[in-house]
Write a protein that holds these residues in place. Structure first.
Motif, mmCIF file in Angstrom:
data_model
loop_
_atom_site.group_PDB
_atom_site.id
_atom_site.type_symbol
_atom_site.label_atom_id
_atom_site.label_comp_id
_atom_site.label_asym_id
_atom_site.label_seq_id
_atom_site.Cartn_x
_atom_site.Cartn_y
_atom_site.Cartn_z
ATOM 1 N N ALA A 18 0.856 -1.196 0.000
ATOM 2 C CA ALA A 18 0.000 0.000 0.000
ATOM 3 C C ALA A 18 0.886 1.238 0.000
ATOM 4 O O ALA A 18 1.971 1.245 0.603
ATOM 5 C CB ALA A 18 -0.925 0.021 1.211
ATOM 6 N N GLN A 26 -3.611 3.423 -8.425
ATOM 7 C CA GLN A 26 -4.871 2.684 -8.277
ATOM 8 C C GLN A 26 -5.231 1.941 -9.558
ATOM 9 O O GLN A 26 -5.771 0.832 -9.505
ATOM 10 C CB GLN A 26 -5.981 3.644 -7.852
ATOM 11 C CG GLN A 26 -5.794 4.154 -6.421
ATOM 12 C CD GLN A 26 -6.845 5.161 -6.005
ATOM 13 O OE1 GLN A 26 -7.111 6.112 -6.730
ATOM 14 N NE2 GLN A 26 -7.435 4.975 -4.849
ATOM 15 N N PRO A 72 -3.232 -0.435 -3.687
ATOM 16 C CA PRO A 72 -4.052 0.312 -2.744
ATOM 17 C C PRO A 72 -3.383 1.622 -2.341
ATOM 18 O O PRO A 72 -2.171 1.659 -2.075
ATOM 19 C CB PRO A 72 -4.178 -0.636 -1.545
ATOM 20 C CG PRO A 72 -3.939 -2.001 -2.108
ATOM 21 C CD PRO A 72 -2.911 -1.786 -3.188
ATOM 22 N N ASP A 114 -8.461 4.297 -1.102
ATOM 23 C CA ASP A 114 -8.925 2.979 -0.694
ATOM 24 C C ASP A 114 -9.200 2.936 0.809
ATOM 25 O O ASP A 114 -10.125 2.248 1.251
ATOM 26 C CB ASP A 114 -7.888 1.924 -1.095
ATOM 27 C CG ASP A 114 -7.748 1.845 -2.610
ATOM 28 O OD1 ASP A 114 -8.613 1.238 -3.245
ATOM 29 O OD2 ASP A 114 -6.781 2.427 -3.156
ATOM 30 N N SER A 159 -5.309 -1.589 8.892
ATOM 31 C CA SER A 159 -5.004 -2.099 7.548
ATOM 32 C C SER A 159 -4.420 -3.504 7.564
ATOM 33 O O SER A 159 -4.443 -4.204 6.535
ATOM 34 C CB SER A 159 -4.024 -1.167 6.839
ATOM 35 O OG SER A 159 -2.742 -1.207 7.457
#
Length: 205
Positions: A4, A97, A102, A128, A153
């Motif tokens: 991420a 994205q 993410p 996200d 997360s």
């Protein structure tokens, strides 16, 4: 492996320069005197910690009659301070994205001011996951806010690549093992995303 990418918002996706805005409204010397007497950034920290947007600012305005009408502009002119967006950074967010990476936000931002900003900057609704300090009750660079991101997360350490324009915010993330990038402009951030293998040079343009 980066799972991420986390963006700060102020001065990464949207310019945030209150002093610059006030300099368009009043003589610079007068603005400097106001900022020396009134801790406007401290006031903003209260909002970023969850304090009510308008009420906090208007209460501070009452404390300083000499500057009251100018202080109220922190609310009334707020979107003119939080401008313009940084187009290349927004493109990088969307490019990540589009690749299936993410993208989260981790931002010191008030509840009311963030909701207001989304009306002008629709991309702020597109993360996200959005980690907004006003809703979390804690601001960067306190370690707790980074812990909360990890807990929510399920990611930690080198799974996360985080960019922010403030060295103190970066330092805390780095201490937690996050990959970090001190944002000094979108070009450098683009190069870092390419170096991490997250985007091609064409995608990062």
């Amino acid at each position: 492996m980066v799972d991420a990418v986390i963006f700060d918002i102020g001065n990464v996706l949207i310019e945030w320069q209150p002093e610059r805005h006030y300099d368009t409204l009043m003589p610079q010397a007068e603005r400097e005197a106001m900022f020396a007497e009134v801790d406007l950034h401290g006031m903003n920290d209260l909002i970023d910690s969850g304090g009510p947007f308008r009420e906090t600012i208007y209460d501070w305005a009452k404390r300083y009659p000499r500057w009251s009408r100018w202080i109220r502009l922190w609310h009334d002119d707020w979107i003119r301070m939080a401008t313009p967006e940084i187009p290349h950074s927004v493109r990088l967010m969307k490019a990540l994205q589009a690749k299936g990476v993410p993208v989260f936000s981790l931002t010191n931002f008030g509840i009311g001011s963030f909701d207001y900003a989304t009306g002008f900057y629709p991309f702020l609704r597109d993360f996200d996951r959005a980690y907004v300090s006003g809703h979390m009750g804690v601001t960067k660079p306190a370690p707790k806010i980074y812990e909360m991101v990890e807990a929510d997360s399920g990611l930690s350490g080198a799974q996360i690549l985080f960019t922010d324009d403030r060295a103190d915010n970066i330092a805390t993330a780095h201490m937690r093992g996050w990959k970090t990038h001190l944002f000094e402009g979108p070009e450098g951030w683009a190069r870092r995303l390419v170096a991490e293998g997250l985007l091609s040079e064409t995608e990062a343009a």
